[in-house]
Design an enzyme around this catalytic site. Sequence first.
Site, PDB file in Angstrom:
ATOM      1  N   ARG A  14      -8.107 -19.327  30.472  1.00 36.46           N
ATOM      2  CA  ARG A  14      -7.275 -17.922  30.155  1.00 36.46           C
ATOM      3  C   ARG A  14      -8.405 -16.771  30.330  1.00 36.46           C
ATOM      4  O   ARG A  14      -8.528 -15.977  31.110  1.00 36.46           O
ATOM      5  CB  ARG A  14      -6.676 -18.096  28.998  1.00 36.46           C
ATOM      6  CG  ARG A  14      -5.751 -16.958  28.958  1.00 36.46           C
ATOM      7  CD  ARG A  14      -6.114 -15.857  28.207  1.00 36.46           C
ATOM      8  NE  ARG A  14      -6.819 -15.932  27.076  1.00 36.46           N
ATOM      9  CZ  ARG A  14      -7.578 -15.097  26.171  1.00 36.46           C
ATOM     10  NH1 ARG A  14      -7.843 -13.920  26.800  1.00 36.46           N
ATOM     11  NH2 ARG A  14      -8.279 -15.260  25.156  1.00 36.46           N
ATOM     12  N   ASP A  15      -9.313 -16.585  29.387  1.00 37.18           N
ATOM     13  CA  ASP A  15     -10.206 -15.676  29.041  1.00 37.18           C
ATOM     14  C   ASP A  15     -11.409 -15.667  29.987  1.00 37.18           C
ATOM     15  O   ASP A  15     -11.650 -14.646  30.509  1.00 37.18           O
ATOM     16  CB  ASP A  15     -10.931 -16.072  27.719  1.00 37.18           C
ATOM     17  CG  ASP A  15     -11.456 -14.746  26.907  1.00 37.18           C
ATOM     18  OD1 ASP A  15     -11.316 -13.539  27.794  1.00 37.18           O
ATOM     19  OD2 ASP A  15     -11.786 -14.730  25.776  1.00 37.18           O
ATOM     20  N   HIS A 211     -12.148 -16.958  17.352  1.00 38.20           N
ATOM     21  CA  HIS A 211     -12.463 -16.694  18.761  1.00 38.20           C
ATOM     22  C   HIS A 211     -13.619 -15.859  18.714  1.00 38.20           C
ATOM     23  O   HIS A 211     -13.641 -14.497  18.503  1.00 38.20           O
ATOM     24  CB  HIS A 211     -11.272 -15.897  19.584  1.00 38.20           C
ATOM     25  CG  HIS A 211     -11.449 -15.612  20.916  1.00 38.20           C
ATOM     26  ND1 HIS A 211     -10.891 -16.417  21.723  1.00 38.20           N
ATOM     27  CD2 HIS A 211     -11.711 -14.487  21.451  1.00 38.20           C
ATOM     28  CE1 HIS A 211     -10.985 -16.038  23.146  1.00 38.20           C
ATOM     29  NE2 HIS A 211     -11.701 -14.781  22.911  1.00 38.20           N
ATOM     30  N   HIS A 213     -17.234 -14.285  20.769  1.00 38.94           N
ATOM     31  CA  HIS A 213     -17.788 -14.052  22.018  1.00 38.94           C
ATOM     32  C   HIS A 213     -19.485 -13.895  21.790  1.00 38.94           C
ATOM     33  O   HIS A 213     -19.797 -13.790  20.608  1.00 38.94           O
ATOM     34  CB  HIS A 213     -17.566 -12.559  22.580  1.00 38.94           C
ATOM     35  CG  HIS A 213     -16.263 -12.552  23.216  1.00 38.94           C
ATOM     36  ND1 HIS A 213     -15.902 -12.145  24.541  1.00 38.94           N
ATOM     37  CD2 HIS A 213     -15.153 -13.153  22.916  1.00 38.94           C
ATOM     38  CE1 HIS A 213     -14.685 -12.306  24.888  1.00 38.94           C
ATOM     39  NE2 HIS A 213     -14.026 -12.852  23.934  1.00 38.94           N
ATOM     40  N   CYS A 244     -20.223 -11.205  30.597  1.00 42.65           N
ATOM     41  CA  CYS A 244     -19.921 -10.166  29.735  1.00 42.65           C
ATOM     42  C   CYS A 244     -20.136  -8.841  30.693  1.00 42.65           C
ATOM     43  O   CYS A 244     -21.306  -8.603  30.931  1.00 42.65           O
ATOM     44  CB  CYS A 244     -20.747 -10.189  28.491  1.00 42.65           C
ATOM     45  SG  CYS A 244     -20.614  -8.578  27.395  1.00 42.65           S
ATOM     46  N   ASN A 253     -17.369 -15.774  26.251  1.00 41.92           N
ATOM     47  CA  ASN A 253     -17.158 -16.449  25.175  1.00 41.92           C
ATOM     48  C   ASN A 253     -18.237 -17.479  24.702  1.00 41.92           C
ATOM     49  O   ASN A 253     -19.109 -17.674  25.617  1.00 41.92           O
ATOM     50  CB  ASN A 253     -15.674 -17.530  25.225  1.00 41.92           C
ATOM     51  CG  ASN A 253     -14.542 -16.861  25.614  1.00 41.92           C
ATOM     52  OD1 ASN A 253     -14.138 -16.616  26.669  1.00 41.92           O
ATOM     53  ND2 ASN A 253     -13.902 -16.327  24.621  1.00 41.92           N
TER      54      ASN A 253
HETATM   55 ZN    ZN Z   1     -11.873 -13.253  24.276  1.00 40.38          ZN
END
Ligand code: ZN
Length: 314
Positions: A14-15, A211, A213, A244, A253
Site C-alpha cells: 500500500r504505502d 506507523h 517513516h 522519500c 517507511n
Molecule cells: Zn506512510
Amino acid sequence: MTKKFIEISEVGPRDGLQSVKSIMPLEAKKAWVTAEAAAGVPEIEVGSFVPAKILPQLADTADLVAHARTIDGLCVAALVPNLRGAENAVKAGVHKITIPLSASETHSLKNVNRTHEQMIDEVKNIVALLKTLPADERPKFEGGISTAFGCTLEGEVPEVKILELATAMMDAGCDEVGLSDTTGYATPGHIVRLVRAVKREVGNENLTGLHIHNTRGLGLANVVAALDHGITTFDGSLGGLGGCPFAPGASGNIVTEDLAFMLDSMGYETGVDLEKLMAVRDIVLDAIPDEEMYGFTPEAGLPKGYPNGYRTEE
Ligand code: ZN
C-alpha cells in the site's frame, strides 16, 4: 521465559506501491504477499480502497484482498479514505480497515478536501455500516492519526489537537487509534511524549500501533523508544519501498527487514524468518526493476553465526 511478541505489519503493497511510478502487476503482488506471509509476517496492508483514477497503482486492491484471504492465519488489512472505500473493503472481505485522519486540518483539506468534523462524521458512518454486519464478519476498525508528529504545511501540530482527535475517534466507535509519522518528523523524545499522552487519554489498550517513516534516519530509534512505552505493532515496508520525495536516498517507511532483525536481536518474538523475509525482495525487484529498494541488513547480510552470541535474551 516466553518472549514478548511484537507484531510487524507490512505496508509496502500500500504505502510503498502508492509512492512509486511503476505499477506492479497483480500476479507479482500476489506472489509478494504469499511469500511474505510464508516468511511469518502476520499482517499485511495490501492496498487502499480509493478510485483507480487517483491511485492506479492500487486499482486491483479488491482482487489482492481476495487472494490474501486464502492465506491461513494472515490478517489482511486495507486503508479506506471514506464510507465508499469502507463498503468496498467490507465487500472484498478484509480483516482490518484503517481510516487516516490528518491531525493537520490544512493537510486534511488539501488531501481529502474534508475538515476534521467532516472526517469524524465519516468515521461514524463507517461504524454504522460495520454494526450492520454479523460480529464474525466485522473487520477491526482503526482510526489512524496521520501527520501526528508534525506537518509539512502547518509545522507542529499541538498535542491537545491529537488528544482531541483520538478521543473523537474512540467516541465515534473506532476499535483503536494509531499514530502515523507521515512526514518523518518524529524523534524518540516526541514518540515517548505523544504515546504516553494518547494512552493516558484513550486507555493503554486503545493505542498499540505506530506507523513510522525513516525520512531523517530516526525510524528504528523511534521504534526502540516506543517499545519501552507499550507499543506492540509497527508498520514497515519491505525494502523501504516508496522512498522519500524530500530526502533522496532515504527509505520511506522503516525497512521491514531491518525492523525484523532489530526486534529479533533484542529478544522479541516476531514470528518472522529473517532469511526468508530477505528473499522476498527478489519478487519485488523482478516485478518493478526501475524502483529503488533500501535496507542495511539485506545489503550487508546477517552477522556471521547469527544469532549465536548476538541476540539479547531476557
Ligand atoms: Zn506512510
